[in-house]
Structure formats: structure tokens, C-alpha cells
Design an enzyme around this catalytic site. Structure first.
Site, PDB file in Angstrom:
ATOM      1  N   ARG A  49      42.488  43.910  37.751  1.00  0.00           N
ATOM      2  CA  ARG A  49      41.211  43.625  38.235  1.00  0.00           C
ATOM      3  C   ARG A  49      42.124  42.946  39.809  1.00  0.00           C
ATOM      4  NH1 ARG A  49      41.502  39.104  40.222  1.00  0.00           N
ATOM      5  NH2 ARG A  49      40.218  38.912  41.970  1.00  0.00           N
ATOM      6  N   GLY A  50      41.266  43.646  41.659  1.00  0.00           N
ATOM      7  CA  GLY A  50      41.567  42.882  42.471  1.00  0.00           C
ATOM      8  C   GLY A  50      42.124  44.955  42.739  1.00  0.00           C
ATOM      9  N   ALA A  51      42.096  45.105  43.923  1.00  0.00           N
ATOM     10  CA  ALA A  51      42.415  46.151  44.674  1.00  0.00           C
ATOM     11  C   ALA A  51      43.377  46.552  44.298  1.00  0.00           C
ATOM     12  CB  ALA A  51      41.746  46.451  45.742  1.00  0.00           C
ATOM     13  N   ARG A  93      36.802  52.791  38.888  1.00  0.00           N
ATOM     14  CA  ARG A  93      35.985  51.787  39.789  1.00  0.00           C
ATOM     15  C   ARG A  93      35.836  52.795  41.015  1.00  0.00           C
ATOM     16  NH1 ARG A  93      37.075  45.792  39.457  1.00  0.00           N
ATOM     17  NH2 ARG A  93      34.863  45.354  40.531  1.00  0.00           N
ATOM     18  N   GLN A 203      35.465  35.183  39.225  1.00  0.00           N
ATOM     19  CA  GLN A 203      37.123  35.468  39.361  1.00  0.00           C
ATOM     20  C   GLN A 203      37.224  33.811  40.287  1.00  0.00           C
ATOM     21  OE1 GLN A 203      34.704  37.622  39.948  1.00  0.00           O
ATOM     22  NE2 GLN A 203      35.368  39.691  39.613  1.00  0.00           N
ATOM     23  N   ASP A 244      38.257  45.040  49.534  1.00  0.00           N
ATOM     24  CA  ASP A 244      38.400  45.955  48.732  1.00  0.00           C
ATOM     25  C   ASP A 244      39.134  47.865  49.264  1.00  0.00           C
ATOM     26  OD1 ASP A 244      37.285  43.529  46.991  1.00  0.00           O
ATOM     27  OD2 ASP A 244      38.396  45.200  45.606  1.00  0.00           O
ATOM     28  N   ASN A 254      34.205  44.014  50.340  1.00  0.00           N
ATOM     29  CA  ASN A 254      34.987  42.539  49.571  1.00  0.00           C
ATOM     30  C   ASN A 254      33.546  42.071  48.436  1.00  0.00           C
ATOM     31  OD1 ASN A 254      37.105  40.691  48.773  1.00  0.00           O
ATOM     32  ND2 ASN A 254      36.428  39.608  48.739  1.00  0.00           N
ATOM     33  N   LYS A 255      34.365  41.588  47.938  1.00  0.00           N
ATOM     34  CA  LYS A 255      33.515  40.901  46.284  1.00  0.00           C
ATOM     35  C   LYS A 255      32.006  40.420  47.234  1.00  0.00           C
ATOM     36  CE  LYS A 255      34.088  41.282  42.884  1.00  0.00           C
ATOM     37  NZ  LYS A 255      33.525  41.852  42.617  1.00  0.00           N
TER      38      LYS A 255
HETATM   39  O1  MRU Z   1      35.605  43.132  40.737  1.00  0.00           O
HETATM   40  P1  MRU Z   1      37.000  42.625  41.363  1.00  0.00           P
HETATM   41  O2  MRU Z   1      36.969  41.123  41.070  1.00  0.00           O
HETATM   42  O3  MRU Z   1      38.710  43.717  40.831  1.00  0.00           O
HETATM   43  O4  MRU Z   1      37.166  42.352  42.778  1.00  0.00           O
HETATM   44  C1  MRU Z   1      37.933  42.051  43.842  1.00  0.00           C
HETATM   45  C2  MRU Z   1      37.807  41.351  45.048  1.00  0.00           C
HETATM   46  O5  MRU Z   1      37.453  41.443  45.381  1.00  0.00           O
HETATM   47  C3  MRU Z   1      39.085  41.289  45.750  1.00  0.00           C
HETATM   48  O6  MRU Z   1      38.320  39.929  46.348  1.00  0.00           O
HETATM   49  C4  MRU Z   1      40.582  41.829  46.479  1.00  0.00           C
HETATM   50  O7  MRU Z   1      40.111  43.453  45.395  1.00  0.00           O
HETATM   51  C5  MRU Z   1      41.342  41.838  47.464  1.00  0.00           C
HETATM   52  S1  MRU Z   1      42.115  41.031  46.079  1.00  0.00           S
HETATM   53  C6  MRU Z   1      43.603  41.039  46.767  1.00  0.00           C
END
Ligand code: MRU
Length: 360
Positions: A49-51, A93, A203, A244, A254-255
Site C-alpha cells: 500500500r502507499g501510492a 484501487r 497505518q 495519493d 490523502n488518507k
Molecule cells: O490506503 P493506503 O495505506 O494505501 O493509503 C496511503 C496513504 O494515504 C499515503 O499517505 C499516501 O499513499 C502517500 S505514500 C508515500
């Protein structure tokens, strides 16, 4: 930084190795991904996970798809499989644009191979592997540069609040928001890091706290609803998160919970920074209103750490992301430089700097 969230092992017939982020912080295990269906599942369930990490992992997906073709496929069959696997992974996603960015690069590479005179399946495999490796290496370099560009905003003695995980676990490199902290720390600056727990999937508590601890940087975890009180006491001097997807005007998804933090930061006159590589920008969307927001399973909210926390049958709201208004962003830190008070004009100018980025 020796955390490798995503790593391809071997040649075109290799395997994708992922840290299984669902099990952290109490279990550290690596998954060997051998099919595109397994990869889809790993992305969907947040094993990876994470963009940026999602984009890098997906780039290797078509190689896995090709490994499952029976017999000796013709070039058109192999090309078709590559394009089909890209379309399939693109449905895993919806919010992080890095996924679509990476898959578009793989599609373009496959089409480029097919335009050559008498293309072969072997060529296709090799070129896709080279392109996926390029995406991987560029991500590492973008992370490094973001750290260098952003460290100026971190002062010794300050308190820094972050949300979710935008670190090594979220990228192929040392992260985006956390890369800024790693670089400032490397420069000898000493500061307090606060990590929002980040309900529903934690997270911040599980991943950010774990990786900062691995790096020897002290971190304090708080529940999301405690951030305002911390700010009111004057203990936070900057908020820094990843993103994201960033629309053409600078609005940044973002999250979930990041929007609330931005409002709190504005109220307390605390600078709010977003750290993100150019692969996170989506200039086809005019504003954050157009960013698709993932809605996730109600069970993620109705349960916590495996325990049911809401009565049976109660309705649940579970958007995975929200959008920060560009006006509440002090600056976006990219590998190409810092975009202060983001606007459409400033974004375009920063992203047009040909030759300055690793990805231009
Ligand atoms: O649902 P996730 O855990 O994939 O969400 C991740 C985030 O929101 C991060 O802050 C974002 O992807 C930036 S990662 C460098």
C-alpha cells in the site's frame, strides 16, 4: 534504509517480493507474489500500500501474467495478455494515481515493442522488465530528492505531526513525507515526531511507528482525535503528509483524516506540507472534487483489531481518502523542487521543468 516494501527477484520469469504490511508491527513476513491475481489481492487488501509502492508493484504485474501463458504464445497473444493484466490491475484501487501512471508506462512500452519490425515475446518480456525496473529505480531517486528538498522545513526542537504512512513502506525508496524527516535527521537535526494512529487501518500506529523505530527515530503515537489538543498546546510546528493524487490546481487527496488535520493546522497557524513525487500529480483533473475516493468495506470500521466495535446491523461510513484544499497547503515538496502556495500555474511550471526531475 533497508526496508524493501517491493522487490522483483530474478529475470523476466522472476517473482515479486512484498513485505506483508497487514501483519506489521507484530509480524514481519515477506510474500512471494507469483500471479497477477495474487498481486491484485495484495493491493486490494493492503499487503502492499502507499501510492508509489502500489504503482511500482503493479508495473511488474504483466510479467507475472506472461508467466502463466501456456505453451509458446504468439506475440499478439502475449501483447493481449499484457494489456489485459494492466486493465485488470487498474481496477484494484481507484484513488492513488501512481497505479494508473505506472500501468500506462507499461502499456506504452508494450505498444512500442509491438511497433518494431518482427517483435518477439522475449523482447516484450525483457522490455517490460526494464521499464518496471526503471519505474522502481526512479521512485527510489524521487524519494531521495524529496527528502533533500524538504529537510529545510524541519527545525531542531520542533514537533512534527504526520498521518498514515508515507515512508519506506509506502514506496520503493525511503518514502515521501518520512523521507523529509529521515534527511533532516541525517543532517543532525533533532525533533519530536508524532504519528496519528490513522483509523480504520492504523497505518500510522502500525507502520509509521514501526519504520521510524527501525530507523532509530523516536516517535509518539496518538489517536486521530488528539491532534487538535496537541496543536493547541503549541507542541506541533509543522504537519507533513504524503498524497495519493494531486489535481491540477494543487488540491491533494490523502488518507482519510488528512483534511481534518489541514483545517486544524490552518486554525492554529501551523504550516501544512504535502510531500509527493511527480507520479502522484494528475493534471487531467481540474480540482480535488474530481478525484475518485475509494469506499472500503464496512467491516474495517465496524471492527477494530479483530474485535466487533459496533452493534450488528449499524450503518458504517468508510471512505479511504479525503482531499485537502490547495489553499490550506503551505507547500508541496516534490523531487523537482518545492511548490509554495500551490496553484494551477505554479504546478504546471514546476512539473514542466524538463531535465530537473528523474521522471521528465
Ligand atoms: O490506503 P493506503 O495505506 O494505501 O493509503 C496511503 C496513504 O494515504 C499515503 O499517505 C499516501 O499513499 C502517500 S505514500 C508515500
Amino acid at each position: 534504509m533497508n526496508i524493501e516494501a517491493v522487490k522483483w527477484i530474478g529475470g523476466p520469469n522472476g517473482v515479486l517480493e512484498l513485505i506483508d504490511q497487514r501483519r506489521l508491527p507484530t509480524g514481519f513476513t515477506k510474500l512471494k507474489i507469483r500471479s497477477v491475481e495474487q498481486l491484485y489481492d495484495a493491493i486490494r487488501t493492503l499487503a502492499v500500500r502507499g501510492a508509489p509502492a502500489i504503482g511500482v508493484a503493479a508495473a511488474y504485474g504483466p510479467l507475472l501474467a506472461l508467466q502463466w501463458l501456456r505453451g509458446r504464445p504468439s506475440f499478439p497473444e502475449a501483447l493481449d495478455e499484457v494489456l489485459r493484466s494492466c486493465d485488470y490491475l487498474a481496477t484494484s484501487r481507484p484513488t492513488a494515481v501512481n497505479l494508473f501512471w505506472a500501468l500506462d508506462r507499461i502499456r506504452a512500452k508494450a505498444r512500442q515493442v509491438s511497433a518494431a519490425p518482427r517483435p518477439t515475446v522475449r523482447q516484450l518480456r525483457e522490455e517490460i522488465l526494464a521499464e518496471a525496473h526503471a519505474i522502481y529505480r526512479q521512485d527510489i531517486e524521487m524519494c531521495r530528492r524529496i527528502g533533500r528538498n524538504g529537510a529545510q522545513f524541519i527545525r531542531t526542537g520542533s514537533g512534527i505531526l504526520t498521518h498514515c504512512n508515507a515512508g519506506a513502506l509506502a514506496t520503493a525508496g525511503q518514502g515521501t513525507a518520512l523521507s523529509v524527516l529521515y534527511e533532516a535527521y541525517r543532517q543532525g537535526k533533532r525533533f519530536e515526531v508524532y504519528a496519528d494512529e490513522t483509523r480504520p487501518l492504523l497505518q500510522g500506529a502500525r507502520l509509521t511507528a514501526w519504520e521510524l523505530q527501525q530507523a532509530g527515530i523516536a516517535v509518539t503515537v496518538l489517536c486521530d482525535n488528539m491532534a487538535g489538543f496537541l496543536m493547541k498546546q503549541g507542541r506541533i510546528h509543522a504537519v507533513i503528509t504524503g498524497a495519493d493524487r494531486i489535481a491540477a490546481n494543487g488540491d491533494a487527496a490523502n488518507k482519510i483524516g488528512t483534511y481534518s488535520l489541514s483545517i486544524l493546522a490552518r486554525h492554529h497557524r501551523i504550516p501544512f506540507y504535502i510531500a509527493a513525487p511527480s507520479s502522484t500529480f494528475d493534471l487531467t483533473l481540474r480540482s480535488g472534487r474530481e478525484i475518485p475516493i475509494e469506499q472500503r468495506d464496512s467491516q474495517e470500521v465496524a471492527r477494530c483489531a479483530g474485535v466487533q466495535t459496533t452493534p450488528d446491523g449499524v450503518a458504517v461510513y468508510n471512505p479511504a481518502f479525503d482531499v485537502v484544499d490547495r489553499k490550506d497547503i503551505t507547500a508541496i515538496i516534490t523531487e523537482r523542487g518545492v511548490i509554495e502556495r500551490p496553484s494551477a500555474t505554479r504546478l504546471r511550471a514546476a512539473l514542466r521543468k524538463v531535465g530537473k526531475g528523474v521522471n521528465s
